[in-house]
Design an enzyme around this catalytic site. Sequence first.
Site, PDB file in Angstrom:
ATOM      1  N   LYS A 226     -64.699  28.309  60.618  1.00 36.28           N
ATOM      2  CA  LYS A 226     -65.469  29.414  60.050  1.00 36.28           C
ATOM      3  C   LYS A 226     -66.072  30.336  61.112  1.00 36.28           C
ATOM      4  CE  LYS A 226     -65.171  28.680  55.564  1.00 36.28           C
ATOM      5  NZ  LYS A 226     -64.453  29.665  54.706  1.00 36.28           N
TER       6      LYS A 226
ATOM      7  N   SER B   6     -58.934  21.970  59.781  1.00 36.92           N
ATOM      8  CA  SER B   6     -59.855  23.100  59.776  1.00 36.92           C
ATOM      9  C   SER B   6     -61.297  22.734  60.102  1.00 36.92           C
ATOM     10  CB  SER B   6     -59.798  23.800  58.427  1.00 36.92           C
ATOM     11  OG  SER B   6     -60.019  22.868  57.389  1.00 36.92           O
TER      12      SER B   6
ATOM     13  N   GLU C 147     -72.695  34.196  51.890  1.00 37.13           N
ATOM     14  CA  GLU C 147     -72.659  33.194  50.836  1.00 37.13           C
ATOM     15  C   GLU C 147     -72.200  31.891  51.457  1.00 37.13           C
ATOM     16  OE1 GLU C 147     -70.093  35.042  51.586  1.00 37.13           O
ATOM     17  OE2 GLU C 147     -68.500  33.538  51.636  1.00 37.13           O
TER      18      GLU C 147
END
Lengths: 401, 279
Positions: A93, A382, A115
Site C-alpha cells: 500500500k 502483497s 479510507e
Amino acid sequence: MTQVTQVPDANGRFGAFGGKYVPETLMNALHELEEAYNRYKDDPDFLAEVRYLLKQYSGRPTPLYYAERLTAHLGGAKIYLKREDLNHTGAHKINNTIGQAVLAKRMGKKKIIAETGAGQHGVASATVAALLGLECKVFMGEEDTKRQQLNVFRMKLLGSEVIPVLSGTRTLKDACNETLRYWVSHVDDTYYILGSVTGPHPYPMMVRDFQRVIGLETKDQILEAEGRLPDAIVAAVGGGSNAMGIFHPFVDDTAVRLIGVEAAGRGVETDKHAATMTKGRPGVFQGSMSYVLQDEVGQVQEAHSISAGLDYPGIGPEHAFLKDAKRAEYVPITDAEALEALQLLSRQEGIIPALESAHAVAHTLKLAPTLPKDAIVVISLSGRGDKDVESIMGYLGRNEL
Amino acid sequence: MSTTTVNAIDETFAALRARGESALIPFLTTGDPDLETSIALVQAAEEAGASMIELGVPYSDPLADGPVIQRASERALKNRIRLIDCMGVASEARKRGVRMPFILFTYFNPALQLGLERFFALLQEHGFSGVIIPDLPLEEDGEVREIAERTGIHLIPLVAPTSEARVERIASKAKGFVYCVSSLGVTGVRSSFHDGIDSFLSTVRKAASVPICVGFGISTREHAERFAGVTDGVIVGSAIVRKVEEVLPALTSGDEARKRQGVDAVRAFIADLKPRAGG
C-alpha cells in the site's frame, strides 16, 4: 491485444469500464487532480523524490524470493514470491501513498484524507502524512475499528485522526462513501488519497502507475534469476491494486498468464463471499463502471471475506477490462483454503503472509502441481500477516496448532 | 405520444411566473416508512402548496446524501423498496387526484440495471416529467440525455459552487430547471450557505435559459424567502425527511387516526416553508 495497454482514454475509460460517476461538486477537483498528475508524472524532480522515498524509506526494491521448500513440497512449477510484505508498514500500500502524498504536497494541499478497511492503507497514509508533515484523517467502518484495534492505535500513534463510520454496513464500502462525502464538503483544501485502483478517473490509472513498480521490479528480477519471463503471475484482488501493479508491465507479454484471486468467503454458492468477478455484473459503484456485487435491482450487496482487505463488493475498472478482453483470468478462493495456505507457507518458508496474500498462495497450491517442473509461477506476496495474527488465532482456536 | 407535448414542469414554472411566485419543491424518500404513507405524503405536500415534488429512490450507497436521507434510505430498503415501487407511488398519487409534476431522484445504478430505454419508458408510463441523477455528471450523461430528449422527460442537472467554468456548459444544456447546490457538501440541514452563494446563483442565472432552483440545506421559511428573490424556487429535502422521521411512531402505529396526525404534521411543516406572497 496490443491496445490493452493503451488505456484509459481521455475520459478515463478502460473499454466499457471506468469513467467518473460522482456528484458535480467533485468534478473540478478530479479535473484538477488529473491535470496535476499529468504534469508531474514525467517530471524528473517529482519522480526522483518518489524513487528516493521508495528506496530509502520503504526499502525497495523488494526481493523476488525463490520458495524452494514450497516448490519441492508441491512438486510442480518453480514458485517465486515477490516480497511486498517487506515494505515499510508491511504491505504494497505504501507504494501508492508515497506517490500520492508527494503529489498532494506539490499541489499545495496540507490536509489529506483516506479510507481504510483492514487498516493497511490507513496506516500507509498516516505514515506518509507524518513523513511529509501533512494533517491526516482516516475513515474506517466502525466494525473494522473493532476488528483492527491495533491498526487504529497505530494510526493514532502516527498522529492521524481515525474517524469511525457509522453508516450502512460500517465496513470498507461505507468508509469509502464517507470519505467521498467528506471530500465533497472539504474539496477546496483537502487531498483524497484513494487506496486502490478503484473510484473515479484518474484514480484507477494513477494508483496503477504508482503500483507498477511491483511488476517492473519483478520483470528485471525474474530475467536475472531465470533468463526468461514467468509462465504465470498470481495475485489477490479486492479493489485490485497489488494485482494491477504486478500485472501491468506484463500485459503485452501474452505468454504470461495473469491470474487474479478473489475472496470466495464461505463459498461462491453461499451469500457470504466477495467474488465480484465470479458473481457480480457490470454496474456503477463508487465513481466508476465495473463489475459489482449487486442484487437484481442494482442495490450493492455486502461482501464477506475472512480478509478485511478483500471484503469489498467492487473491483477496479481495469481488471474488468482485462477480464472481458480475456487477458487476465479471475478465480475464487474460500476462507478455509486461504487459512490452509497461510499455515502451509508459514511452515514451509517461515513467512506468515497477510490473509489477502494467502488467497494468492492458495490458488498457487492448486496451480503449481499441474505445471511442469521447469514452469515458473510468481506470487505477489502483497503483505505480511502480523496484522492478522489475532484474527487467525480466533479462527483456528488458541490450542489448535 | 406527440413530441410537441409541453412538459408539465415548464407549464408549472410559467404559471408561477405569471403569479409572481417561486416554486416550493419538497423531496421525499419514497417508501419511508412504507409506500402507502408515501402516497399520503405526496397528497399532503400538494395540499400544503408544493409546486412539484421529488421522489427519492432509496439506495444502498447514497454518496450525495447526508445522515438524514441515509437513514431514511436504510428504513425504506429494509422493506425492499425498489425503483419500480417508487414509480408506482407517483402513478397511484396521480390516480388519487394529485396534479403537480413528479420528478424522480435516483442514483444511476438502479436505472442502469433496469435498462435505460425501459427506465425512461416506465418514467413516461408512471407520469414523471423529470429525473435527477446526482452521480451522473455531464461527461457521462450522453446516452441518458439522448433518451430523455426523445421521451420528453427533463434531465435536470446539478451545478455546484465548485463547478466554475462548467456552469456554462451545464446550464446551457439544462432542461426543466438547473438544480443549484447551495454549498459544498452532501444533503442535509445546515445553518450557513457557501460564502459566494449569491454570485454563484447569478452566474448560473446568466448561463441558464431555464428556471434555476436552489437546494441542499434549505430547511426554513426564512431560507426559502432568502432565495425566492434570486431563484425560481427552492428544494427542501432533509428537513422534510427529518420531520417524517420525527413522526415515525405515529406513521407506523397502525392506528388510522394517529397516522393521519403524522401526515398532518408533515403537511403543516411543508405549508410553513412556503414563502409569503411577494416574498
